[in-house]
Motif scaffolding. Structure first.
Motif, PDB file in Angstrom:
ATOM      1  N   ALA A  53      49.036  35.760  49.517  1.00 59.01           N
ATOM      2  CA  ALA A  53      48.203  35.787  48.319  1.00 59.01           C
ATOM      3  C   ALA A  53      47.885  34.384  47.826  1.00 59.01           C
ATOM      4  O   ALA A  53      46.892  34.164  47.127  1.00 59.01           O
ATOM      5  N   ALA A  92      43.871  41.621  47.405  1.00 57.07           N
ATOM      6  CA  ALA A  92      45.295  41.281  47.299  1.00 57.07           C
ATOM      7  C   ALA A  92      46.110  42.531  46.974  1.00 57.07           C
ATOM      8  O   ALA A  92      47.192  42.742  47.523  1.00 57.07           O
ATOM      9  N   SER A  99      47.527  39.915  42.411  1.00 57.94           N
ATOM     10  CA  SER A  99      47.456  38.827  43.393  1.00 57.94           C
ATOM     11  C   SER A  99      48.565  37.815  43.130  1.00 57.94           C
ATOM     12  O   SER A  99      48.369  36.614  43.264  1.00 57.94           O
TER      13      SER A  99
END
Lengths: 268, 303
Positions: free
Chosen positions: A120, A146, B25
Motif C-alpha cells: 500500500a 488498496a 490504504s
C-alpha cells in the motif's frame, strides 16, 4: 463435506469481507464470532461454526491494532479454521482441533497483512501523483484498489483451502492422535488468559484494581449470569463516579473555607 | 461580500460514510493518509473550484495521519470547520490544519484504544461468545448490531461535534464528560474482566490428593438394594439424602484449590501472562507455549 458451487462463491465472499474488515476494523466482519457464523450460515453448518466463533472470540478478545503495531490476524484465523471445520465434517467434535489450527493461521494472516500494508506504500505514491493533478477519481480508485487487496488477502487463501478439498483436510484432522487433541483442548482452556492479560495491562490502574477483585469473586456464584454481572458493573461504575464527584466538590468546598482560614493564620 | 461557502449536511454524511474506509490504504509510510484524503474529497469538491486549489488541498490531506479509526471522526469535524473558514478567506494555513490533526490524533487515540478495543469490544465479545458457545445465534447478531450502532452513533455525533465546535474542540476534551466516560468504562471493564477470568479461563488439575474409605451408611450399598425399579428408586432417594455413589471419597488437587476460591489457577495464569507481556514476550509465543504446556501436562497426567 463437499460444497456446492454457490456455497463456494458465498464462502469466498465472506472471506473477502473479513479481509477488508481486517484492515478497516469498522463493521467487524473479521471478528471470529461474526466470520465463523457467516461461514456456518452459507455452508449450513451453523452450530459448530457458532461454537468455534464463540471460542475463538474469547481467545481474541485482546487482539487489537494499536498505532502501527499489527495484532494477530483474526480474519484469516476465523475464516480458514471455520472452512476447515466445515470440510472436516466432524461437526462439533471438530471444534477443538479447528481452534488449534486457528492460532498458526493468525500468525500467517499477520504476515500477509504486513505484506499488503507494505504494498500500500506504493499505492499512496500513486495517490500523490493523482493529487498533483487534482484528480479525485484516481484517488478514489487507488483507495478502493488498496481495500480490494486486503480483501483478496483472505479470499485467496480461503479459495485455496476449498480447492484442496474435504478429503485431505479430513485426513489431516483424523490423523491427529487423541493425546494431541485432548492436550490442545487443555491448552485452549488456558490461552484465553493471554487475551485477558493484554486487556488488563491496558486498563489497569491502582484505582480500578478493586473492581477486578469484586468481579472475580462475584463470578464464583454460578447463578449470576454474565448479563447480571454487567448490571452490577454498570451500577458500581455509576456509584463510584457519583461518589468521586461528591468527594471532589466537598474537597473543593473545604479548600475554599480552608483557604481564608489559612490566610488568617498566615496574617496572624 | 462574496457568498459564503458552506458544507451541506449531505456533504457531511458523505464524508462520514467515506471515513468508514479510513484505514483502507493503511501503509507503513504515512499510515491512514490515503483514507483521510479519501474522506475529505466531498469537502474539497464543495469548497474549492479551481484545479490548483483542489490539487493543493488533496496534497495537504495526504500528509501523515494515524489514530484510532473511530476517534478520527471528531478530528475530521474540526478539519472541516477549518477548511470551510480557509475557503471563505480566513488566514488558516497548511501548518495550522496539519497542527490540529497531529495535535488531536495522539490524545484521542489514547481515549479510543482503551474505550473501544479494551472495554466495549471485550465486553460485547464475551457476552456474545457466551451465547454462541451454547449454540445461540443471538450471540453474533447481538454483537454485530450493538457494535455498529455504538460505532456509527459515535462517529457521526463526534464528527458533527467537531464541525460545530471548530477549533474549540480541544478545550472540550479536557472537560469532565469524556473523562467520566473513560473512567467509568475502565471500571466496568476491569469488573467484567475479573468475572471473565474466573468463568472462562479453565484450568483443571487431575492428580488425586487423597482417597478416603467411607463409613458404612455414607455411601449407597449397591449389593443391598432391592431389584428392578424399586432398587433404582431407593438408590435415587439415598443419593438425594446425601449418600456417595462409591465407597471411597476422591479429592483431586483441583478440589483443594477450589475450596480456596474457584478459578484461582486461572487467575494465576492470567497474572503470569500479564507479567510476561510486560517483559515484552510476544502474545503469539505465549499462546503457542500454553498449547504446548497443555499437551505436555495432559500427557504426564497432571491436567
Amino acid at each position: 463435506m463437499d460444497l456446492t458451487m454457490i456455497q463456494i462463491i458465498l464462502v469466498v465472499i465472506v472471506a473477502f469481507l473479513a479481509g477488508v474488515e481486517g484492515i478497516l476494523d469498522e463493521f467487524h466482519f473479521h471478528q471470529p464470532i461474526i466470520a465463523c457464523t457467516l461461514i456456518g450460515l452459507v455452508t449450513g453448518e451453523v452450530v459448530p461454526c457458532l461454537i468455534l466463533g464463540g471460542t475463538l472470540q474469547l481467545i481474541a478478545l485482546g487482539w487489537a491494532n494499536i498505532g502501527a503495531a499489527v495484532a494477530p490476524d483474526a480474519a484469516l484465523a476465523s475464516v480458514a479454521s471455520a472452512i476447515i471445520l466445515v470440510l472436516g465434517g466432524q461437526g462439533e467434535e471438530g471444534v477443538t482441533s479447528a481452534i488449534a489450527i486457528a492460532v498458526p493461521l493468525a500468525v500467517a494472516g499477520l504476515l500477509l497483512t504486513i505484506i499488503v500494508r507494505t504494498l500500500a506504500t506504493g499505492i499512496v505514491h500513486l495517490m500523490d501523483a493523482a493529487a498533483k493533478e487534482g484528480n479525485f477519481r484516481k484517488i478514489d480508485m487507488w483507495h478502493i484498489i488498496a481495500i480490494i487487496m486486503q480483501g483478496l488477502r483472505i479470499a485467496i487463501p480461503a479459495a485455496l483451502i476449498v480447492a484442496i478439498g474435504a478429503a485431505p483436510v479430513r485426513d489431516l484432522l483424523t490423523a491427529m492422535p487423541a493425546w494431541l487433541t485432548d492436550g490442545l483442548a487443555v491448552g485452549g482452556g488456558m490461552v484465553v488468559a493471554v487475551g485477558y492479560a493484554m486487556v488488563i495491562n491496558m486498563m489497569a490502574t491502582r484505582e480500578v484494581w478493586p473492581f477486578f477483585a469484586i468481579g472475580f469473586v462475584l463470578a464464583t456464584i454460578p447463578s449470576i449470569t454474565l448479563l447480571g454481572l454487567g448490571g452490577i458493573g454498570v451500577a458500581l461504575a455509576l456509584i463510584y463516579l457519583a461518589l468521586t464527584k461528591q468527594g471532589g466538590s466537598g474537597g473543593g468546598g473545604n479548600g475554599n473555607t480552608g483557604d481564608p482560614l489559612g490566610r488568617i493564620i498566615d496574617d496572624y | 461580500m462574496a457568498e459564503q461557502l458552506k458544507l451541506t449536511k449531505k456533504d457531511r454524511v458523505s464524508i462520514w460514510w467515506r471515513s468508514t474506509f479510513i484505514q483502507g490504504s493503511w501503509n507503513y509510510e504515512r499510515m491512514q493518509n490515503g483514507g483521510w484524503a479519501f474522506s475529505m474529497i466531498p469537502a474539497i469538491k464543495r469548497l474549492y473550484k479551481t484545479k490548483e486549489d483542489r490539487a493543493a488541498a488533496l496534497q495537504r490531506h495526504l500528509e501523515f495521519f494515524n489514530t484510532h479509526p473511530y476517534v478520527a471522526s471528531p478530528i475530521i469535524g474540526v478539519t472541516l470547520a477549518l477548511e470551510e473558514e480557509r475557503a471563505n478567506g480566513a488566514p488558516v494555513d497548511d501548518k495550522a490544519i496539519q497542527g490540529v490533526k497531529v495535535g488531536m490524533m495522539g490524545p484521542l487515540a489514547g481515549i479510543g484504544d482503551p474505550t473501544f478495543w479494551f472495554t466495549v469490544k471485550p465486553i460485547l465479545g464475551a457476552l456474545a461468545a457466551s451465547l454462541a458457545l451454547t449454540g445461540n445465534i443471538l450471540g453474533p447478531i447481538l454483537y454485530f448490531v450493538l457494535w455498529n450502532l455504538i460505532r456509527m452513533g459515535f462517529t457521526w455525533y463526534t464528527q458533527e461535534l467537531g464541525y460545530k465546535a471548530g477549533s474549540k474542540i480541544t478545550e472540550d476534551l479536557s472537560g469532565g464528560l469524556l473523562q467520566d466516560i473513560t473512567k467509568g468504562a475502565s471500571i466496568l471493564g476491569m469488573f467484567i474482566l475479573g468475572a471473565l477470568v474466573n468463568r472462562w479461563v479453565s484450568v483443571a488439575f487431575a492428580p488425586t490428593v487423597s482417597e478416603v474409605q467411607l463409613d458404612e451408611g455414607a455411601y449407597i450399598d449397591w449389593d443391598e438394594l432391592p431389584g428392578g425399579t424399586e432398587g433404582m428408586r431407593t438408590a435415587l432417594e439415598q443419593q438425594a439424602a446425601g449418600r456417595s455413589l462409591s465407597d471411597t471419597s476422591v479429592t483431586t488437587l483441583q478440589d483443594n484449590l477450589d475450596s480456596l476460591i474457584p478459578g484461582l489457577a486461572g487467575l494465576l495464569i492470567t497474572l503470569l501472562c500479564m507479567w510476561l507481556l510486560r517483559k515484552k514476550v510476544s502474545p503469539i509465543v505465549m499462546i503457542l507455549g500454553l498449547f504446548a504446556i497443555g499437551i505436555v501436562f495432559h500427557v504426564i497426567g497432571l491436567m
